[in-house]
Motif scaffolding. Sequence first.
Motif, PDB file in Angstrom:
ATOM      1  N   LEU A  22       0.829  -1.193   0.000  1.00 26.42           N
ATOM      2  CA  LEU A  22       0.000   0.000   0.000  1.00 26.42           C
ATOM      3  C   LEU A  22       0.871   1.253   0.000  1.00 26.42           C
ATOM      4  CD1 LEU A  22      -2.913   1.053   0.082  1.00 26.42           C
ATOM      5  CD2 LEU A  22      -2.786   0.989   2.581  1.00 26.42           C
ATOM      6  N   GLY A  23       2.046   1.139   0.627  1.00 28.36           N
ATOM      7  CA  GLY A  23       2.979   2.264   0.630  1.00 28.36           C
ATOM      8  C   GLY A  23       3.448   2.615  -0.773  1.00 28.36           C
ATOM      9  N   ASP A  24       3.672   1.589  -1.600  1.00 32.66           N
ATOM     10  CA  ASP A  24       4.078   1.839  -2.987  1.00 32.66           C
ATOM     11  C   ASP A  24       2.986   2.589  -3.744  1.00 32.66           C
ATOM     12  OD1 ASP A  24       6.476   0.429  -2.622  1.00 32.66           O
ATOM     13  OD2 ASP A  24       5.490  -1.480  -3.056  1.00 32.66           O
ATOM     14  N   VAL A  25       1.734   2.197  -3.510  1.00 36.71           N
ATOM     15  CA  VAL A  25       0.609   2.859  -4.173  1.00 36.71           C
ATOM     16  C   VAL A  25       0.513   4.310  -3.713  1.00 36.71           C
ATOM     17  CG1 VAL A  25      -1.905   2.877  -4.450  1.00 36.71           C
ATOM     18  CG2 VAL A  25      -0.660   0.697  -4.445  1.00 36.71           C
ATOM     19  N   ALA A  26       0.644   4.514  -2.399  1.00 39.81           N
ATOM     20  CA  ALA A  26       0.553   5.872  -1.854  1.00 39.81           C
ATOM     21  C   ALA A  26       1.652   6.772  -2.417  1.00 39.81           C
ATOM     22  CB  ALA A  26       0.642   5.810  -0.328  1.00 39.81           C
ATOM     23  N   LYS A  27       2.866   6.219  -2.533  1.00 40.19           N
ATOM     24  CA  LYS A  27       3.994   7.004  -3.035  1.00 40.19           C
ATOM     25  C   LYS A  27       3.764   7.416  -4.488  1.00 40.19           C
ATOM     26  CE  LYS A  27       9.036   6.812  -3.620  1.00 40.19           C
ATOM     27  NZ  LYS A  27      10.253   5.981  -3.415  1.00 40.19           N
ATOM     28  N   LEU A  28       3.307   6.462  -5.324  1.00 38.75           N
ATOM     29  CA  LEU A  28       3.073   6.764  -6.733  1.00 38.75           C
ATOM     30  C   LEU A  28       1.929   7.777  -6.905  1.00 38.75           C
ATOM     31  CD1 LEU A  28       3.741   6.220  -9.695  1.00 38.75           C
ATOM     32  CD2 LEU A  28       2.150   4.292  -9.644  1.00 38.75           C
ATOM     33  N   ALA A  29       0.909   7.683  -6.044  1.00 38.97           N
ATOM     34  CA  ALA A  29      -0.233   8.590  -6.147  1.00 38.97           C
ATOM     35  C   ALA A  29       0.024   9.937  -5.486  1.00 38.97           C
ATOM     36  CB  ALA A  29      -1.462   7.938  -5.532  1.00 38.97           C
ATOM     37  N   GLY A  30       1.132  10.028  -4.704  1.00 36.36           N
ATOM     38  CA  GLY A  30       1.455  11.285  -4.035  1.00 36.36           C
ATOM     39  C   GLY A  30       0.554  11.592  -2.862  1.00 36.36           C
TER      40      GLY A  30
END
Length: 336
Positions: free
Chosen positions: A11-19
């Motif tokens: 989920l952290g990867d998704v959050a990082k990509l979405a800003g």
Amino acid sequence: MGRRRSEAVTLGDVAKLAGVSIATASKAINNRGEVAAGTRARVVRAAAELSFQPNVLAQGLVAGRTRAIGLLTDELDGRFAIPILLGAENALSNQEMSVLLCDTRGDAIRRNHYIRTLLARQVDGFIVVGDSNDVRPSLMADIPVPAVYVYCRSTNPDDLSLVSDDEGGARLAIEHLIALRRRHIAHITGPHLYRAARARAATALAVLEEHGLSLAGGRPLHGEWSQHWGRQAARLLVTTAPEVDAIFCGNDQIASGVAQSLTDLGRRVPDDVAIIGYDNWEIFAADCKPPLTTIDLNLQQLGTSAVTHLFAALEGVPATGVVRQPCRLVVRESTA
């Protein structure tokens, strides 16, 4: 280069990509209302780009659910259990729930072991499948989660039991024969100790009385749920009540045996004697000569209904008592 299995997308990867923050990404993924539409769309695009798969187990634990149901049956390889299980499994899979199936084989020690095992796995609820539409002991004192009883009746009136409507099915059968202008109707069925056999026989007598008719032979003929009993009972019936022009049978096996004996005795089916079975068991009903008119128990629908009621209980809206599933008449050549 693609990620290795050990490098699963988080989920952290998704959050990082979405800003966005991890908390915001979580709310967006779980469709929580406090996230702006634009932000939610950005998170969803990021999740799709990374092929992110939410951890269903973790989500369930956060919500206090494991999204698993324990299913207990005494008759896994029997005629009635399999269609019920198929209906329940289809309904559960549509809700992304899993089912843990346990065959107790009618053994109380095995049943208690499976109950303990399923509770240790923290199942959200139980579906208990019977094998005879009869009464069985309640599990309410042994389990802390909701349970629904299917094709059996719990001894506790505060439980929910879903059963096939034996009285309604018998009424369909007798009224069908009467509509065909049959006036000397007999009933051959299974052992008297079965509640279903007693209920169908009592209804058959009541419906005949409503139409000013009496049962050919004077009484229901109780025996085994078998073709052998059907053959034997048909020979006895033709000897003691030669005027018989229709026979309502307690199941399709009995009906198949009845058809065999009537043919051997020179009685034409359905011209001389109409036959109707019960259960709509294809291996007997469709292959009988002639194919059997019969009563279908709608067993898959019974399994589906069990899941619907269990979900309602999990949402805090439990039902109690006995719910009867309507049967349906399937007309084939044995009464045509």
